[in-house]
Design an enzyme around this catalytic site. Structure first.
Site, PDB file in Angstrom:
ATOM      1  N   LYS A 100       9.440  -1.870   0.865  1.00 13.14           N
ATOM      2  CA  LYS A 100       8.314  -2.609   0.285  1.00 13.14           C
ATOM      3  C   LYS A 100       8.407  -4.016   0.836  1.00 13.14           C
ATOM      4  O   LYS A 100       9.285  -4.795   0.444  1.00 13.14           O
ATOM      5  CB  LYS A 100       8.391  -2.611  -1.245  1.00 13.14           C
ATOM      6  CG  LYS A 100       7.256  -3.368  -1.879  1.00 13.14           C
ATOM      7  CD  LYS A 100       7.458  -3.553  -3.373  1.00 13.14           C
ATOM      8  CE  LYS A 100       6.470  -4.603  -3.873  1.00 13.14           C
ATOM      9  NZ  LYS A 100       6.729  -4.969  -5.275  1.00 13.14           N
ATOM     10  N   GLY A 161       3.237 -10.400 -11.986  1.00 11.02           N
ATOM     11  CA  GLY A 161       3.637 -10.770 -13.347  1.00 11.02           C
ATOM     12  C   GLY A 161       2.539 -11.403 -14.186  1.00 11.02           C
ATOM     13  O   GLY A 161       2.772 -11.777 -15.330  1.00 11.02           O
ATOM     14  N   ALA A 188       1.058  -5.087  -8.243  1.00  7.24           N
ATOM     15  CA  ALA A 188       1.137  -6.411  -8.874  1.00  7.24           C
ATOM     16  C   ALA A 188      -0.108  -6.784  -9.666  1.00  7.24           C
ATOM     17  O   ALA A 188      -1.233  -6.509  -9.252  1.00  7.24           O
ATOM     18  CB  ALA A 188       1.409  -7.514  -7.862  1.00  7.24           C
ATOM     19  N   GLY A 189       0.146  -7.408 -10.806  1.00  3.04           N
ATOM     20  CA  GLY A 189      -0.910  -7.985 -11.619  1.00  3.04           C
ATOM     21  C   GLY A 189      -1.449  -7.088 -12.710  1.00  3.04           C
ATOM     22  O   GLY A 189      -2.317  -7.483 -13.482  1.00  3.04           O
ATOM     23  N   ASN A 210       5.762  -3.242 -12.831  1.00  5.12           N
ATOM     24  CA  ASN A 210       7.092  -3.460 -13.390  1.00  5.12           C
ATOM     25  C   ASN A 210       7.011  -4.180 -14.746  1.00  5.12           C
ATOM     26  O   ASN A 210       7.306  -3.618 -15.794  1.00  5.12           O
ATOM     27  CB  ASN A 210       7.926  -4.278 -12.390  1.00  5.12           C
ATOM     28  CG  ASN A 210       9.392  -4.402 -12.770  1.00  5.12           C
ATOM     29  OD1 ASN A 210      10.234  -4.601 -11.912  1.00  5.12           O
ATOM     30  ND2 ASN A 210       9.759  -4.279 -14.029  1.00  5.12           N
ATOM     31  N   THR A 211       6.524  -5.426 -14.698  1.00 12.87           N
ATOM     32  CA  THR A 211       6.577  -6.280 -15.889  1.00 12.87           C
ATOM     33  C   THR A 211       5.844  -5.675 -17.086  1.00 12.87           C
ATOM     34  O   THR A 211       6.328  -5.773 -18.216  1.00 12.87           O
ATOM     35  CB  THR A 211       5.983  -7.666 -15.557  1.00 12.87           C
ATOM     36  OG1 THR A 211       6.563  -8.126 -14.328  1.00 12.87           O
ATOM     37  CG2 THR A 211       6.269  -8.671 -16.651  1.00 12.87           C
TER      38      THR A 211
END
Lengths: 266, 65
Positions: A100, A161, A188-189, A210-211
């Site tokens: 990645k 994040g 992301a996001g 992830n977050t």
């Protein structure tokens, strides 16, 4: 139905959800959340060992026991040289050619440095890596990445994040339409399962996050919620949603309605 | 000699990268190495000499997003 198998380079996957392994409150919660997500691919990183407690070793042992594929990242790299060296180290440690690729441009938005990204992608592709570039939704950059050897693209939905969801729906739709055959993963996001479902309804092939799971009040339940959202979004995309209208359209037939032929009273 | 290991200056005796890993207790640990920002493969560590002022990175698998 356009439900082709989900292929990323040499892998055919069942789950379209890819999850990160950072920010969990404990290894046990991490393991339970990955299982609940159904993800077959998880992202990992390389970092300096801190504190002499061999935390790296126990983390790697935990991931291997889960039997998932790993997608190592070059998170935090600010230059082509750093990203390439990190990818080379990751390939040796994790025994995978998947990478990645992140080349980060600035601290406020953690925006990809798309110029460095294309350059690093070309170097790594020539070295036999299978590159998953973390990029923007820019079509021209996407063309260059494909030209550099990338067979998968990972545009952001919003800054890493930020949990803001799909910031530029038009741009993401255009990217999907422009590259109908390239696997596209939103990376992301994403903040909620609704964001992930929306990405899948646009025809995206998968979502990496992830977050939103790790920092949820109940990460294991949230992992399951994301798995269901991706499934629903994909099913909806394949079922071909109706287009939006500006005006109302009655769903109950007008024919046969009582009183239809009587004059309207004020 | 004085080398930088993971950003910290250390006085070490190891003449090679491989010997440095032994000296720091990494013998059995899965690590990746870089010398002066360039990747050094595990098989090349024995033949990679260290000199004063070198910057060594020793990295391990960790959580990532």
């Amino acid at each position: 139905m356009n439900n082709a198998p989900f292929r990323l380079y040499d892998a055919t996957l069942t789950s379209r959800l890819l999850v990160g392994t950072a920010q969990y409150s404990s290894p046990a919660v991490l393991a339970a959340a990955i299982k609940a997500s159904g993800a077959e691919v998880v992202t990992v990183s390389l970092r300096r060992e801190s504190g002499g407690n061999r935390a790296g070793e126990s983390f790697w042992s935990l991931i291997r026991k889960l039997g998932v594929r790993v997608l190592p990242n070059t998170a935090g790299c600010r230059s082509v040289k750093e990203a390439v060296a990190t990818a080379q180290m990751a390939r040796e440690v994790f025994a995978t050619s998947w990478i990645k690729l992140e080349v980060i441009a600035d601290d406020d938005l953690l925006q990809p440095d798309v110029f460095g990204l294309v350059e690093a992608a070309a170097i790594l592709s020539r070295e036999g890596f299978q590159v998953f570039p973390y990029t923007s939704e820019d079509l021209v950059v996407a063309e260059r990445l494909i030209g550099a050897g990338c067979e998968v693209l990972m545009p952001w939905a919003a800054p890493i994040g930020s949990a803001r969801g799909l910031n530029n729906v038009f741009g993401l739709q255009a990217l999907r339409k422009h590259f109908p055959a390239v696997p596209l993963i939103i990376d992301a996001g994403i903040g909620t399962p609704a964001h992930a479902a929306a990405a899948m309804e646009l025809g995206y092939d998968g979502v990496l996050l992830n977050t939103a799971i790790a920092k949820a009040g109940d990460p294991v339940a949230m992992a399951k919620a994301f798995a269901l959202a991706l499934e629903a979004g994909r099913l909806a995309y394949c079922a071909e949603p109706i287009p939006p209208r500006d005006m109302a359209e009655p769903s109950t037939p007008q024919i046969g309605r009582a009183f239809i032929d009587l004059p309207r009273r004020a | 000699m004085l080398v930088q290991v993971n950003g910290k200056e250390l006085e070490v005796r190891a003449p090679t990268l491989s010997a440095l890993l032994d000296e720091l207790g990494y013998e059995e640990t899965v690590v990746a190495t870089a010398l002066n920002e360039c990747f050094v493969r595990a098989v090349d560590r024995t033949a990679t000499p260290l000199k004063s002022g070198d910057a060594v990175e020793i990295l391990v698998p960790r959580q990532g997003g």
